[in-house]
Every structure is written in structure tokens, then in C-alpha cells.
Motif scaffolding. Structure first.
Motif, PDB file in Angstrom:
ATOM      1  N   ARG A   1      55.705  32.539  49.683  1.00  0.00           N
ATOM      2  CA  ARG A   1      56.317  32.912  48.400  1.00  0.00           C
ATOM      3  C   ARG A   1      55.443  32.425  47.247  1.00  0.00           C
ATOM      4  O   ARG A   1      55.168  33.154  46.297  1.00  0.00           O
ATOM      5  N   ASN A   2      54.976  31.185  47.345  1.00  0.00           N
ATOM      6  CA  ASN A   2      54.137  30.642  46.266  1.00  0.00           C
ATOM      7  C   ASN A   2      52.822  31.402  46.163  1.00  0.00           C
ATOM      8  O   ASN A   2      52.324  31.660  45.059  1.00  0.00           O
ATOM      9  N   ALA A   3      52.255  31.738  47.329  1.00  0.00           N
ATOM     10  CA  ALA A   3      50.993  32.486  47.320  1.00  0.00           C
ATOM     11  C   ALA A   3      51.209  33.834  46.641  1.00  0.00           C
ATOM     12  O   ALA A   3      50.404  34.269  45.806  1.00  0.00           O
ATOM     13  N   ARG A   4      52.303  34.480  46.992  1.00  0.00           N
ATOM     14  CA  ARG A   4      52.586  35.801  46.419  1.00  0.00           C
ATOM     15  C   ARG A   4      52.699  35.703  44.895  1.00  0.00           C
ATOM     16  O   ARG A   4      52.187  36.550  44.161  1.00  0.00           O
ATOM     17  N   THR A   5      53.341  34.624  44.437  1.00  0.00           N
ATOM     18  CA  THR A   5      53.506  34.438  42.987  1.00  0.00           C
ATOM     19  C   THR A   5      52.153  34.207  42.314  1.00  0.00           C
ATOM     20  O   THR A   5      51.852  34.811  41.281  1.00  0.00           O
ATOM     21  N   SER A   6      51.312  33.380  42.930  1.00  0.00           N
ATOM     22  CA  SER A   6      49.995  33.097  42.334  1.00  0.00           C
ATOM     23  C   SER A   6      49.130  34.337  42.294  1.00  0.00           C
ATOM     24  O   SER A   6      48.435  34.606  41.303  1.00  0.00           O
ATOM     25  N   VAL A   7      49.149  35.103  43.391  1.00  0.00           N
ATOM     26  CA  VAL A   7      48.309  36.307  43.442  1.00  0.00           C
ATOM     27  C   VAL A   7      48.830  37.326  42.426  1.00  0.00           C
ATOM     28  O   VAL A   7      48.041  37.951  41.702  1.00  0.00           O
ATOM     29  N   ALA A   8      50.157  37.461  42.335  1.00  0.00           N
ATOM     30  CA  ALA A   8      50.737  38.411  41.374  1.00  0.00           C
ATOM     31  C   ALA A   8      50.321  38.052  39.955  1.00  0.00           C
ATOM     32  O   ALA A   8      50.000  38.922  39.146  1.00  0.00           O
ATOM     33  N   LYS A   9      50.292  36.759  39.684  1.00  0.00           N
ATOM     34  CA  LYS A   9      49.943  36.318  38.333  1.00  0.00           C
ATOM     35  C   LYS A   9      48.498  36.711  37.999  1.00  0.00           C
ATOM     36  O   LYS A   9      48.215  37.227  36.914  1.00  0.00           O
ATOM     37  N   VAL A  10      47.605  36.510  38.944  1.00  0.00           N
ATOM     38  CA  VAL A  10      46.197  36.772  38.642  1.00  0.00           C
ATOM     39  C   VAL A  10      45.899  38.277  38.572  1.00  0.00           C
ATOM     40  O   VAL A  10      44.956  38.712  37.911  1.00  0.00           O
ATOM     41  N   LEU A  11      46.732  39.087  39.231  1.00  0.00           N
ATOM     42  CA  LEU A  11      46.527  40.544  39.162  1.00  0.00           C
ATOM     43  C   LEU A  11      47.373  41.189  38.061  1.00  0.00           C
ATOM     44  O   LEU A  11      47.258  42.381  37.801  1.00  0.00           O
ATOM     45  N   ASN A  12      48.250  40.381  37.451  1.00  0.00           N
ATOM     46  CA  ASN A  12      49.210  40.852  36.447  1.00  0.00           C
ATOM     47  C   ASN A  12      50.172  41.906  37.001  1.00  0.00           C
ATOM     48  O   ASN A  12      50.228  43.041  36.535  1.00  0.00           O
ATOM     49  N   CYS A  13      50.924  41.485  38.034  1.00  0.00           N
ATOM     50  CA  CYS A  13      51.972  42.350  38.570  1.00  0.00           C
ATOM     51  C   CYS A  13      53.131  41.479  39.029  1.00  0.00           C
ATOM     52  O   CYS A  13      53.113  40.263  38.840  1.00  0.00           O
ATOM     53  N   GLN A  14      54.152  42.082  39.619  1.00  0.00           N
ATOM     54  CA  GLN A  14      55.306  41.337  40.127  1.00  0.00           C
ATOM     55  C   GLN A  14      55.046  40.939  41.587  1.00  0.00           C
ATOM     56  O   GLN A  14      54.468  41.723  42.350  1.00  0.00           O
ATOM     57  N   PRO A  15      55.526  39.754  41.995  1.00  0.00           N
ATOM     58  CA  PRO A  15      55.286  39.312  43.379  1.00  0.00           C
ATOM     59  C   PRO A  15      55.755  40.328  44.404  1.00  0.00           C
ATOM     60  O   PRO A  15      55.076  40.546  45.418  1.00  0.00           O
ATOM     61  N   LEU A  16      56.883  40.967  44.182  1.00  0.00           N
ATOM     62  CA  LEU A  16      57.399  41.877  45.207  1.00  0.00           C
ATOM     63  C   LEU A  16      56.661  43.221  45.221  1.00  0.00           C
ATOM     64  O   LEU A  16      56.958  44.088  46.036  1.00  0.00           O
ATOM     65  N   GLU A  17      55.706  43.373  44.333  1.00  0.00           N
ATOM     66  CA  GLU A  17      54.864  44.572  44.383  1.00  0.00           C
ATOM     67  C   GLU A  17      53.668  44.372  45.328  1.00  0.00           C
ATOM     68  O   GLU A  17      52.832  45.260  45.453  1.00  0.00           O
ATOM     69  N   LEU A  18      53.614  43.202  45.965  1.00  0.00           N
ATOM     70  CA  LEU A  18      52.462  42.891  46.815  1.00  0.00           C
ATOM     71  C   LEU A  18      52.840  42.902  48.294  1.00  0.00           C
ATOM     72  O   LEU A  18      53.899  42.399  48.673  1.00  0.00           O
ATOM     73  N   ILE A  19      51.983  43.471  49.106  1.00  0.00           N
ATOM     74  CA  ILE A  19      52.169  43.504  50.563  1.00  0.00           C
ATOM     75  C   ILE A  19      50.960  42.828  51.190  1.00  0.00           C
ATOM     76  O   ILE A  19      49.825  43.291  51.006  1.00  0.00           O
ATOM     77  N   PHE A  20      51.200  41.759  51.927  1.00  0.00           N
ATOM     78  CA  PHE A  20      50.087  41.112  52.630  1.00  0.00           C
ATOM     79  C   PHE A  20      49.803  41.865  53.930  1.00  0.00           C
ATOM     80  O   PHE A  20      50.720  42.190  54.686  1.00  0.00           O
ATOM     81  N   THR A  21      48.537  42.140  54.160  1.00  0.00           N
ATOM     82  CA  THR A  21      48.113  42.820  55.397  1.00  0.00           C
ATOM     83  C   THR A  21      47.064  41.936  56.068  1.00  0.00           C
ATOM     84  O   THR A  21      46.953  40.758  55.726  1.00  0.00           O
ATOM     85  N   SER A  22      46.261  42.527  56.982  1.00  0.00           N
ATOM     86  CA  SER A  22      45.274  41.703  57.677  1.00  0.00           C
ATOM     87  C   SER A  22      43.875  41.804  57.084  1.00  0.00           C
ATOM     88  O   SER A  22      43.026  40.968  57.363  1.00  0.00           O
ATOM     89  N   CYS A  23      43.602  42.862  56.327  1.00  0.00           N
ATOM     90  CA  CYS A  23      42.244  43.035  55.788  1.00  0.00           C
ATOM     91  C   CYS A  23      42.211  44.182  54.800  1.00  0.00           C
ATOM     92  O   CYS A  23      43.204  44.902  54.653  1.00  0.00           O
ATOM     93  N   GLY A  24      41.078  44.365  54.170  1.00  0.00           N
ATOM     94  CA  GLY A  24      40.914  45.461  53.221  1.00  0.00           C
ATOM     95  C   GLY A  24      41.048  46.816  53.889  1.00  0.00           C
ATOM     96  O   GLY A  24      41.669  47.733  53.345  1.00  0.00           O
ATOM     97  N   SER A  25      40.487  46.944  55.082  1.00  0.00           N
ATOM     98  CA  SER A  25      40.562  48.232  55.786  1.00  0.00           C
ATOM     99  C   SER A  25      42.003  48.601  56.105  1.00  0.00           C
ATOM    100  O   SER A  25      42.418  49.739  55.907  1.00  0.00           O
ATOM    101  N   GLU A  26      42.777  47.638  56.591  1.00  0.00           N
ATOM    102  CA  GLU A  26      44.184  47.936  56.869  1.00  0.00           C
ATOM    103  C   GLU A  26      44.893  48.335  55.583  1.00  0.00           C
ATOM    104  O   GLU A  26      45.707  49.266  55.567  1.00  0.00           O
ATOM    105  N   SER A  27      44.574  47.654  54.498  1.00  0.00           N
ATOM    106  CA  SER A  27      45.224  47.954  53.222  1.00  0.00           C
ATOM    107  C   SER A  27      44.949  49.403  52.816  1.00  0.00           C
ATOM    108  O   SER A  27      45.861  50.129  52.409  1.00  0.00           O
ATOM    109  N   ASN A  28      43.691  49.820  52.927  1.00  0.00           N
ATOM    110  CA  ASN A  28      43.353  51.202  52.563  1.00  0.00           C
ATOM    111  C   ASN A  28      44.037  52.200  53.492  1.00  0.00           C
ATOM    112  O   ASN A  28      44.516  53.247  53.042  1.00  0.00           O
TER     113      ASN A  28
END
Lengths: 367, 395
Positions: free
Chosen positions: B57-84
Motif C-alpha cells: 500500500r505504501n509503495a503504491r502511494t509513493s509511486v502514485a505520487k511521483v507519477l501524479n496519479c491515484q494509488p488505485l490507478e496503478l497495477i503492479f505486474t512482473s515487468c514492462g513487457s507484461e505491462s504492455n
């Protein structure tokens, strides 16, 4: 070239590592002898194109089991290792010639072209560019000082494994830069040594056949790489009467001496005795029709001096033990070879390689 | 040696391949065992799940802050390729019944984007590929011409991994928005190199990989703006709000969160340092070596990336020689066997295969020092001279 600044005094050798036990031991021997060894594997084929039918490889794009094995051996020996991309060169000099040759009714040996254009040309350039003094391979062959102190190639100590047959196209000038570390070894000793020093490929099966041919065989390979209209269907005829025996789906499916898969039953053991590409005719005959006492050879490469009319020992295929023959020069790189005894199934597209005692004199292609 | 306060690379080797991956930041290593002690399953109801869940939860909040979005708009995956893959295939699957079935991407995307489009192409999507010019800029006219009320999704990378060219994402996304199409950007190469603001980009989806920004391998990220649909690629539990099943990689996600807090403070400084080093390096290369042509010259580029063609040189031999001298660089994209292949990006830019085989990519990192660049230049100049000498001898 890197040696100048790295302060290394040891001679540096580029070892062509295939992932097999022979070239792996070659690398190990050179390291043991104190050379500065760099391993390379030639990436020659995109395995994904074959729909994963190659048994030696994993069948995934640009990652065959053999490359992984070569890398594992290099890691075991703690030597630098690189994969050299040779796909384009392999396609244009080996595959394309292989296909053309079959479509001309011949039976090619792609390994010779791979040696000519990749191992002993492209890798010689790499050897220089990577600051190496020598190029080593796992061939069963030896290099000796000849009569005038000139380096010559002689057969390996293990006569059963000898691979000098594949080396006749070498440029004589590069021989001084070559090393064949396993040429003095017996295969059985070599395996035992590999086991003793713990090489991960010590028990790996020897490769047989042609590296890029998968389970679908030669015919299947040609058919999947050539459009159907370029295949050459035609007639099967009785040698020498000319009687029509049936038809066939393409001359690429036939090789001189072939007995199986002829598609007709003649009531006697029948063999392919001749393939005529111009008329797409495959001639079938009896075993006695396979014998011939002379052949024409083209594109001869000489590794040694030769006088018209010299007697040589000539090998007409890799597995042939060699036969006495007289070499009669026809043109600068063409000759007629007259055998003392008739030879069975002289096959166009194969190489004929000449020896004096155990020294490789040169060779050319059977017309 | 690389800056010892930042880098785990204490080998003395000069690492100039940060677009491939980065050595984890020293502080990641310092915190590693603390995070590893949180071994519980974050989905567990009992005590062992609480701390790991909090870390994520804390990681999601920190990453959201640096990208300027909401934490729940983020999905953690395994890599860039999976994300794409998740964005392109997951979007296609979620919108299978939509009247919009046209997609737009470019000829210079990462293989994970290219091949995801191949996948949906076989399943009925129409895909348009925007070409690029010789210096790597997009053909905007082509893009505008193919945007229509039939366009479902546009996918254009923020910056190219090989040339470092930066694409005008804000402008491109606005054009897509104007016709009602969604916009995805593969932002894998911008993270850790310049500030990112997904809100001001105006994109619907963006994708990232933690290991390109001094964190650990094993974590990728999808930004999917609130309300944007994605069909999970992995069937299973309800992790990541049902959009990415599978037990979370707590360790790597926690590391990513930690890096995000560093990014908030230091990104401008790193960006400026890398830009300065790159500009100095490029000027020196031009001064000391003839026949060097920078790709993407004159266009907006990443602070850290230099890509160029060296005349009369084989890129493969150049790379191996540099490696033997302790310098890590790259030629185009390496395939999984480790052999170099002519880059599809450079070919798409109109370079010949021969030119593409003479290419080299240098990518600077946070911990690169001026001393390292000076040493690299010394080696580079010598190796190029030797290879050219040999080539003229060999004819």
C-alpha cells in the motif's frame, strides 16, 4: 587488439565453440596449455523458422540448446564468451547454395561451405578484430610442418573421426593461424578428459547429420523453403534402356545410390544411378550400374603443389575410406580422376578430397 | 569507478548500458532484508499478511505520487513487457464488442508492444503503423490521417529505447482524445530519467518497469486511469483489483516504492547530471573520431541516451572489444541468445542493414562519473582506430 592495453603476454586464441564435446575440450586444452582463450559461438539459424522440429535445440527463437551448452562450458572454464550473429551470412552462403544444389539434382555438403565462408573466413576476421593470434576449432585434424617448413594439414590420430575431408577449401595462408587441439586425441580419451575436468557436455551425444535439418528431413526442408513451382517433378526411367517406370514429385528427393523411397517396385533391388536436372529424370538401375571408374572435379582448391598425373588417395564422400586414383589436369581448377578400382555411387555435389599419405592436398566438387 | 554512494557496481567496470537495466540503488540493498522479513501473503487475513499488505500500500502511494496519479490507478505486474501486453491485449479483450476496432502504433515500439499488436491483429483488429523519418521523428500527418471515430486505442512510446528520441505524448494524446480514442504510452524508458506526470500527459494508460530505475527486476507497472477497463491476462485471485491475479512480489514492489520516494526528490538533479555528461561526451566523440553520425540528431532526446553509427566498423566487434576493455555498451537490441541483431528501430528509420550493423548505443546512469566517461572515451578512440586500421589492412 585488446591485448595491447590489457598487458597480457599470453597468445590469445579465439575458439569456435559449437556446444559439442569436441570444441569444448578444444577450449579446455588450450586453457590448460596457458593460452588466453575467448569462446565464440556462431548464431547461424533462427530456430523459430523450423517450427521447433530441431531435436538438438529448444526450438525457441535465437536460443538453441547448443548455444546454451557452449555458454555453460565457457562459464565452467571461466573464459569470456560471445555469440556472433552469422544468420545472414549463413543464409546467403550455406542455405541458399544447399537448396540450389538439390534443385540441380546434386547432393550437397553444406558443412564445407560453412567452413569456407563462416568458420575460416568470417571467424578469421573476428579473430583479428578481437586481437587474437589464433583461431581454434574442434575439428579432428592436425597441423604439421611440411617439407619446406610450410604448415600442412594432416589427418587426425583418430582415423575414424578424421574431419579433414571438410577442410579442403581452406585458404593456405590461414593455416598458420589455425589450431585443431583435439586432432591428436582419440574420441574415447577426449570424452574421458571432458568427464574428468567436469565439462557440462561430457556425455552429450555427438551431432549427426546437418545442423539445420529438422525432423522433416532434407526433402521437407527443401519443400518448406522453395516455392512449389520451383520443384522439379519428372519421370522415373530404367537405366539405360529408358523405359518409363513411373513419375516422381521432385528431383530433390533423390540421391545417387539411394535404395529406399523410390516409389516403384521393380522386382530386383533398384537404386538411383543418375539424376538428370535438365530433364528432371531420375534413372533407376541395378547395383552394378552404380560403379564408375572416373569422375570430373571442378573448383579445385590446392593446399599443396601438384603435378599432372600424380597418384593420390581420393575420398569421394565423408564416410569413404579413400581410393587410389590418377589426377589428370583439365584446366586450372578442373581435373579428371581415374580410379584404380571402380567406385560405388560417385555423387555429384559431394566433394572429392585428395591425400598423399596422411596429408591433405586439396579437393574439389564432383560434377 | 561509478559513484560509490549510489551504485552497487564496484567492479571497476564502466557500465554504460542503463537503458537495458540499472544496478539497484545502494539504499535498496540496505533495506532489502527488512522487506524480505515481510514474507507473508499480502492477501492473508491473519497477522502475517498485515505488514506485507502495508508495504505494498505504501509503495503504491509513493509511486502514485511521483507519477501524479491515484494509488488505485496503478497495477503492479512482473515487468514492462507484461505491462504492455496487459494494456494492449487486455484493452482489446475488454472492448471486443465495441464498434471501434482500429489501433494505431508506431514502427519503432518495443517488441512487447509490436507482438501484442500482432496478437490482436490475428483476432480481428485493424492496426496502423506510424512511420518515422531518418532522424526518428513520427510522421504526424500519417497519424492524424488514420485517427478516426473507428480508432479504439493508440499506443506510442514516450521515448525510444534505442535512439532516445522523445515523442510529444501530450500533443499526440490530445489528438486521440479529440476523436474519442484511448491513448497508451510505453513509458519504460522515461522512468528515472526525467520527471513524469501522467495527468498532464493526458493519457489513459502508461506502462513502466522498476528495474530501469535503480530498483529490482520482477516489478512492472500499469497506470490505468480511473474507469479505464482492462481484462486481466492471468486468471486467478482478485489481486490488483482483479486486473492482475497472482501473489504480489512484495520485496520488489517495496523496493520500487522506496525508489519512487527518491525520484520525487532527486530526479531533476539526475536528469541534469546525465544531460551534462552526455553532451560533453558527444562533443568529445565528434572532436576525436571522424565518421561518427548521431541518430536522432537535432530532435528531443532522453538525457542519458546516445546512439550513433561509426563508419568503417563492425558494431559487434566494437562491442566485444569494449567489453574486453571493461566497458559495457550495446548495439541495437540483443536477442535472448546474446547475439546482436540489426535493430528494427534503426531499419524503420530508413538506415540500411549495413548502417544498422555499425551502430552503438551509450546510455548513461545516475552513478556515471566524468572520470568514467573520460576513460571510456580513451578506450573507445583507441578501439575504433585499431579496428579501422585492421579493416583497411584486410581490404
Amino acid at each position: 587488439m585488446a591485448k595491447s592495453t590489457m598487458g597480457s603476454k599470453k597468445p590469445r586464441v579465439l575458439v569456435a565453440m559449437s556446444g559439442g564435446v569436441d570444441s569444448s575440450v578444444a577450449a579446455a586444452i588450450l586453457q590448460e596449455e596457458g593460452f588466453d582463450v575467448i569462446g565464440v559461438t556462431m548464431q547461424v539459424w533462427d530456430y523459430s523458422l523450423n517450427n521447433c522440429t530441431i531435436t538438438e535445440g529448444h526450438g525457441t527463437c535465437c536460443s538453441s540448446q547448443d548455444v546454451d551448452d557452449a555458454r555453460a562450458v565457457a562459464d565452467h572454464l571461466k573464459i569470456p564468451f560471445y555469440v556472433i550473429n552469422c544468420e545472414e551470412k549463413f543464409k546467403s552462403t550455406v542455405i541458399d547454395n544447399f537448396i540450389d544444389s538439390y534443385l540441380k539434382g546434386e547432393t550437397p555438403i553444406p558443412c564445407v561451405n560453412c567452413n569456407t565462408f563462416l568458420k575460416f573466413d568470417h571467424l578469421i576476421s573476428k579473430m583479428k578484430e578481437l586481437g587474437c593470434d589464433y583461431l581454434a576449432t574442434g575439428h579432428y585434424a592436425r597441423i604439421e610442418k611440411g617439407a619446406e617448413g610450410k604448415a600442412v594439414i594432416v589427418t587426425s590420430n583418430d582415423s575414424w573421426k578424421d574431419q579433414t575431408y571438410f577442410l579442403f577449401t581452406l585458404n593456405p595462408e590461414v593455416i598458420n593461424s589455425l589450431m585443431f587441439p583435439v586432432g591428436a586425441w582419440q574420441k574415447s580419451e577426449l570424452r574421458a578428459y571432458a568427464e574428468k575436468i567436469g565439462l557440462p557436455v561430457a556425455r552429450k551425444k555427438d551431432s549427426t547429420g546437418i545442423c539445420f535439418i529438422g525432423k522433416s528431413g532434407y526433402g521437407g526442408f527443401i519443400e518448406s523453403h522453395v516455392s512449389k513451382r520451383n520443384l522439379r517433378p519428372g519421370l522415373l526411367r530404367r537405366f539405360a534402356s529408358g523405359e518409363i517406370l513411373g513419375d516422381h514429385s521432385g528431383i530433390h528427393n533423390f540421391t545417387v545410390g539411394q535404395r529406399k523411397g523410390l516409389g516403384v517396385a521393380l522386382g530386383f533391388p533398384a537404386y538411383v544411378v543418375k539424376v538428370n536436372a535438365e530433364t528432371s529424370t531420375v534413372w533407376l538401375g541395378e547395383e552394378k550400374d552404380l560403379y564408375s571408374s572416373e569422375l570430373m572435379v571442378r573448383d579445385i582448391n590446392w593446399l599443396s603443389d601438384f603435378t599432372d598425373g600424380d597418384m593420390v588417395r581420393a575420398k569421394i564422400r565423408f564416410a569413404h575410406r579413400g581410393a587410389e586414383a590418377k589426377l589428370c589436369k583439365v584446366a586450372a581448377t578442373q581435373a579428371r580422376l581415374e580410379f584404380y578400382e571402380s567406385q560405388r555411387a560417385i555423387t555429384p555435389g559431394q566433394a572429392v578430397v585428395f591425400y598423399r599419405n596422411n596429408q591433405l592436398l586439396g579437393g574439389g566438387w564432383i560434377c | 569507478m561509478a559513484n560509490p554512494s549510489l551504485s552497487l557496481n564496484d567492479t571497476g567496470r564502466i557500465y554504460l548500458d542503463h537503458n537495458a537495466t540499472t544496478a539497484p540503488h545502494k539504499s535498496v540493498l540496505e533495506n532489502l532484508s527488512q522487506w524480505a522479513y515481510q514474507w507473508g501473503n499480502p492477501s492473508s487475513i491473519h497477522w502475517s499478511g498485515r505488514e506485507p499488505k502495508a508495504l505494498i500500500r505504501n509503495a503504491r502511494t509513493s509511486v502514485a505520487k511521483v507519477l501524479n496519479c491515484q494509488p488505485l490507478e496503478l497495477i503492479f505486474t512482473s515487468c514492462g513487457s507484461e505491462s504492455n501486453n496487459l494494456v494492449i491485449k487486455g484493452f482489446f479483450d475488454a472492448n471486443i464488442d465495441s464498434a471501434r476496432n482500429e489501433y494505431i502504433t508506431t514502427c519503432v515500439e518495443h517488441p512487447s508492444v509490436m507482438k501484442s499488436f500482432d496478437y490482436i491483429l490475428k483476432r480481428g483488429a485493424v492496426v496502423h503503423y506510424v512511420p518515422v523519418s531518418r532522424n526518428g521523428t513520427l510522421d504526424i500527418e500519417f497519424y492524424e490521417k488514420h485517427l478516426s471515430e473507428k480508432t479504439a486505442l493508440v499506443s506510442i512510446m514516450s521515448a525510444n529505447n534505442e535512439t532516445g528520441s522523445i515523442f510529444p505524448i501530450t500533443e499526440l494524446a490530445a489528438k486521440a482524445r479529440a476523436v474519442g480514442a484511448k491513448f497508451h504510452t510505453d513509458a519504460v524508458q522515461v522512468l528515472g530519467k526525467m520527471p513524469i506526470n501522467v495527468e498532464s500527459w493526458g493519457v489513459n494508460y502508461a506502462t513502466f518497469a522498476a528495474h530501469k530505475a535503480y530498483s529490482l527486476k520482477g516489478t512492472g507497472l500499469v497506470y490505468a486511469r480511473k474507469g479505464e477497463m482492462l481484462q486481466s491476462l492471468i486468471s486467478g485471485g482478485g489481486q490488483e483489483r482483479g486486473r492482475r491475479a497472482g501473489t504480489e512480489n512484495t520485496l520488489s514492489i517495496a523496493a520500487f516504492g522506496h525508489i519512487a520516494t527518491l525520484l520525487s526528490h532527486d530526479i531533476e538533479m539526475h536528469k541534469n547530471n546525465m544531460t551534462r555528461l552526455r553532451i560533453e561526451m558527444e562533443a568529445e566523440i565528434l572532436k576525436r573520431i571522424s565518421g561518427v553520425h548521431f541518430t536522432g540528431d537535432g530532435v528531443d532526446r532522453l538525457p542519458n541516451t546516445s546512439s550513433f553509427i561509426v563508419d568503417d566498423i563492425d558494431g559487434e566487434s566494437l562491442l566485444i572489444n569494449l567489453d574486453m576493455h571493461g566497458v559495457s555498451v550495446s548495439t541495437g537490441a540483443a536477442c535472448s541468445s546474446g547475439s546482436s541483431e540489426p535493430s528494427h528501430v534503426l531499419l524503420a528509420m530508413g538506415l540500411t542493414r549495413a548502417e544498422a550493423q555499425r551502430s552503438l548505443r551509450i546510455s548513461i546512469g545516475w552513478c556515471t562519473t566524468s572520470d568514467e566517461i573520460a576513460k571510456f572515451l580513451e578506450i573507445f578512440v583507441e578501439v575504433v582506430a585499431q579496428l579501422r586500421r585492421l579493416r583497411s589492412e584486410m581490404g
